[in-house]
Structures are given as C-alpha cells and as structure tokens.
Design a protein around this motif. Structure first.
Motif, mmCIF file in Angstrom:
data_model
loop_
_atom_site.group_PDB
_atom_site.id
_atom_site.type_symbol
_atom_site.label_atom_id
_atom_site.label_comp_id
_atom_site.label_asym_id
_atom_site.label_seq_id
_atom_site.Cartn_x
_atom_site.Cartn_y
_atom_site.Cartn_z
ATOM 1 N N TYR A 42 -15.857 3.185 61.591
ATOM 2 C CA TYR A 42 -16.875 4.375 61.907
ATOM 3 C C TYR A 42 -17.644 4.288 63.462
ATOM 4 O O TYR A 42 -17.894 3.273 63.705
ATOM 5 N N GLY A 43 -17.681 5.649 63.908
ATOM 6 C CA GLY A 43 -18.687 5.843 65.067
ATOM 7 C C GLY A 43 -18.104 5.813 66.037
ATOM 8 O O GLY A 43 -16.509 5.760 66.229
ATOM 9 N N GLU A 44 -18.539 6.635 67.261
ATOM 10 C CA GLU A 44 -17.738 6.772 68.539
ATOM 11 C C GLU A 44 -17.324 5.755 69.261
ATOM 12 O O GLU A 44 -16.130 5.707 69.675
ATOM 13 N N GLU A 45 -17.999 4.608 69.362
ATOM 14 C CA GLU A 45 -17.505 3.268 69.931
ATOM 15 C C GLU A 45 -16.487 2.807 69.409
ATOM 16 O O GLU A 45 -15.319 2.462 69.907
ATOM 17 N N THR A 64 -14.018 4.703 67.370
ATOM 18 C CA THR A 64 -13.244 5.876 67.923
ATOM 19 C C THR A 64 -12.241 5.411 69.014
ATOM 20 O O THR A 64 -11.264 5.692 69.188
ATOM 21 N N PHE A 65 -13.172 5.242 70.035
ATOM 22 C CA PHE A 65 -12.728 4.826 71.349
ATOM 23 C C PHE A 65 -11.934 3.618 71.289
ATOM 24 O O PHE A 65 -10.738 3.429 71.763
ATOM 25 N N SER A 83 -17.829 15.198 64.772
ATOM 26 C CA SER A 83 -18.065 14.531 66.271
ATOM 27 C C SER A 83 -17.161 13.753 67.070
ATOM 28 O O SER A 83 -17.002 13.777 68.135
ATOM 29 N N THR A 84 -16.081 13.265 66.254
ATOM 30 C CA THR A 84 -15.395 12.153 66.903
ATOM 31 C C THR A 84 -13.802 12.821 66.866
ATOM 32 O O THR A 84 -12.894 12.360 67.345
ATOM 33 N N SER A 85 -13.491 13.846 65.734
ATOM 34 C CA SER A 85 -12.296 14.445 65.696
ATOM 35 C C SER A 85 -11.577 14.810 67.019
ATOM 36 O O SER A 85 -10.271 14.759 67.072
ATOM 37 N N ILE A 144 -11.301 13.790 69.983
ATOM 38 C CA ILE A 144 -11.067 12.853 70.764
ATOM 39 C C ILE A 144 -9.625 12.027 70.043
ATOM 40 O O ILE A 144 -8.774 11.880 70.726
ATOM 41 N N ASN A 184 -22.396 10.323 62.292
ATOM 42 C CA ASN A 184 -21.141 10.117 62.931
ATOM 43 C C ASN A 184 -20.257 9.402 62.033
ATOM 44 O O ASN A 184 -19.419 8.693 62.475
ATOM 45 N N PRO A 213 -26.741 5.806 66.445
ATOM 46 C CA PRO A 213 -26.344 6.242 67.902
ATOM 47 C C PRO A 213 -26.861 5.025 68.822
ATOM 48 O O PRO A 213 -27.778 4.241 68.463
#
Length: 304
Positions: free
Chosen positions: A20-23, A25-26, A54-56, A58, A261, A274
């Motif tokens: 999980y998380g933005e990082e 997801t990238f 929040s990441t969907s 992308i 997130n 974050p």
C-alpha cells in the motif's frame, strides 16, 4: 502464496511484489509498464492488492493504457472495494473479488486447483483468518516477514517458486528461520514496553512501534494481549501501519485506513504514513499525526 499458486501452472511468469501507499503504487505502475514493454500483449495478474481513492487515478490511467495496447488484466482480491471504484476499474480489468475468501483461495479456484495449490490456499486461509491449523503456517509467515525486512524481492520470488513446486520447507529456510526467531523474540520484548494508549470518541486506542522485522500479525497479538484496546495499531519503522479492531466491535478499519492512503478489510486494514512525516523520524510526531488522523476518521465515520 498467491504468486506460488499462479506459478504452479505458469512457471515462466515474471513476479513483482508491492504494497500500500503512493510510493508502492508508483512501483506497481512501473512494473506494469516494464511488463508491457516485453511483449505486444499478454496477461497481467494483480492479486491481494486493494485500492483506495488517493492512488486509484494513477492505476486507472495505467490500466486504460494497457487495455488499449491489447493487454488482458485480471485483478483478484478479497478486500472491501468502494462500488464506484469497482465500477471504474472494471472498465479496464476483469475483477474477481470475494471478501469471504483470502486472495490465494481465489487464485487457486481461478488458475490452479490441484493438490499443491489446494494446500497453499489452506495455509493462506489459516494465516489470514488466524485459524491456527498448521505449524507450517507460522513458519512461513516468519520467513516471509524476514524476507520483507531484508527488502529482498528475489528471496520472495525464490520462495514462491519453491512453494509452487510443493517444497514448503527446506534446510535453507530452517537456518534462516533459526536466525530470524532470535531477532523476532527480541523485537517482541521491545514492542511490549513501547505501547501507547489513548481514548478517542470513547474508543480505546493502542499504538505500538515495532521493528520492521516483526510481522504485523505478531505485533498486533502483543498489543491485544497487553491492552485489549478497541483499535490496535502497529507502526513499523518504515512508516507502514496496520489497524485492527477488537472482536465484537463494528469499527470500520478499512475506512480508517483510507486516511493513511491504504485500505483492506473492515476488521483489519493497512496504510502508510506520508513521506514528509516518515522522513522526520520523530516518534512523537508520528504518534500525534496518527492520533489526529484517527480522530478525523472516526468523526467522519460517525457522521456517515
């Protein structure tokens, strides 16, 4: 386990691990791009990864591009998905979602269903639902936690390949486990003296800071035994956190996790702090941020 089940019938598959998380997801999107460059079309299987708002965007953008290129995406999961995201994702991927099973069980039904895969699915269910049926479940959970701590995806891939062949334990894993269990027991002792409790919206909250080598389930067991809190949260050094509700409560952990997130199940979910908070390495600041987000989440949930 999900990777092992798919590898059982698709031995040449390239395996990637994410979280999980933005990082992360990238990282997942990057992996899908790399896969798409290797061939004009094919199958991409995503398993045991939920989505959050929040990441969907992308992910949706990448899935849309992959579908346009002719790729077939199958997304297997057992977490709670918001209906609108499920609808949007289904435009670009085949979704196989069943919250009554663990992800490995769904993968087994969909792709394998032989004797070895059935056993892998049983072990995965034993772990996810804390059934305590098999000794091997705890051993494999320890090994996976150790490999995750080492941040060595290659070891995880090698483990998946062994499991796919029906090799559930061997000499190498035994030696690694013997080293890990010493460090694990030390981490449990440190965690036991590093638990903070608070009360928010009449709920007892317990937050523990754990060494990265300690599996979330083991850390949460320690918090539960020490506090009997309504909401138990384990925070690892790398900034990931897992949220679990006490049995008998109706707290929506997956909704709370969205404020970090993340996402997951109603009874247990995960997320990540974050980057700007993680970079400060200040436990007190982490604590205040978490408590503030928990209060924000519980306030919103109570209004809905």
């Amino acid at each position: 386990m999900s990777a092992a089940v798919y590898l059982r019938s698709n031995k040449e598959t390239k395996v990637y691990f994410t979280n999980y998380g933005e990082e992360e997801t990238f990282k997942m999107v990057k992996a899908m791009k790399e896969i798409s460059y290797t061939s004009e079309h094919g199958n991409i299987i995503i398993s045991d990864i939920g989505v959050n708002r929040s990441t969907s965007p992308i992910i949706i953008e990448e899935l849309k591009e992959l579908k346009q290129k002719g790729w077939n995406i199958i997304w297997v999961d057992h977490h709670q998905w918001p209906d609108d995201l499920k609808h949007e994702m289904s435009k670009y991927a085949k979704l196989i979602i069943d919250t009554s099973k663990c992800a490995t069980e769904i993968m087994n039904i969909t792709f394998c269903n032989d004797e070895i895969c059935n056993m892998l699915a049983s072990i995965a269910r034993d772990s996810d639902f804390h059934l305590n049926l098999y000794t091997i479940t705890e051993l494999l959970k320890d090994i996976i936690a150790y490999y995750n701590y080492l941040k060595n995806d290659e070891l995880l891939v090698q483990l998946a390949q062994k499991l796919a062949q029906g090799i559930f334990w061997d000499y190498t894993m035994q030696k690694e486990w013997e080293q890990y269990i010493i460090e694990k027991n030390d981490a449990i002792k440190k965690l036991s003296s590093n638990i903070i409790t608070s009360t928010i919206k009449e709920y007892k909250i317990a937050i523990g800071f754990a060494h990265d080598l300690l599996a979330s389930s083991d850390a949460l067991d320690v918090i539960d035994q020490k506090t009997n809190a309504d909401i138990s949260i384990i925070v690892h050094e790398k900034g990931t956190l897992t949220i679990k509700r006490r049995e008998g409560t109706n707290i929506l952990c997956n909704k709370i996790a969205e404020y970090f997130n993340g996402g997951g199940h109603q009874f247990i979910a995960g997320g990540r702090l974050p980057p700007e908070i993680i970079s400060k390495s200040d436990r007190n600041e982490w604590l205040q941020y978490i408590l503030a987000k928990i209060e924000e989440a519980l306030t919103a949930i109570n209004k809905s």
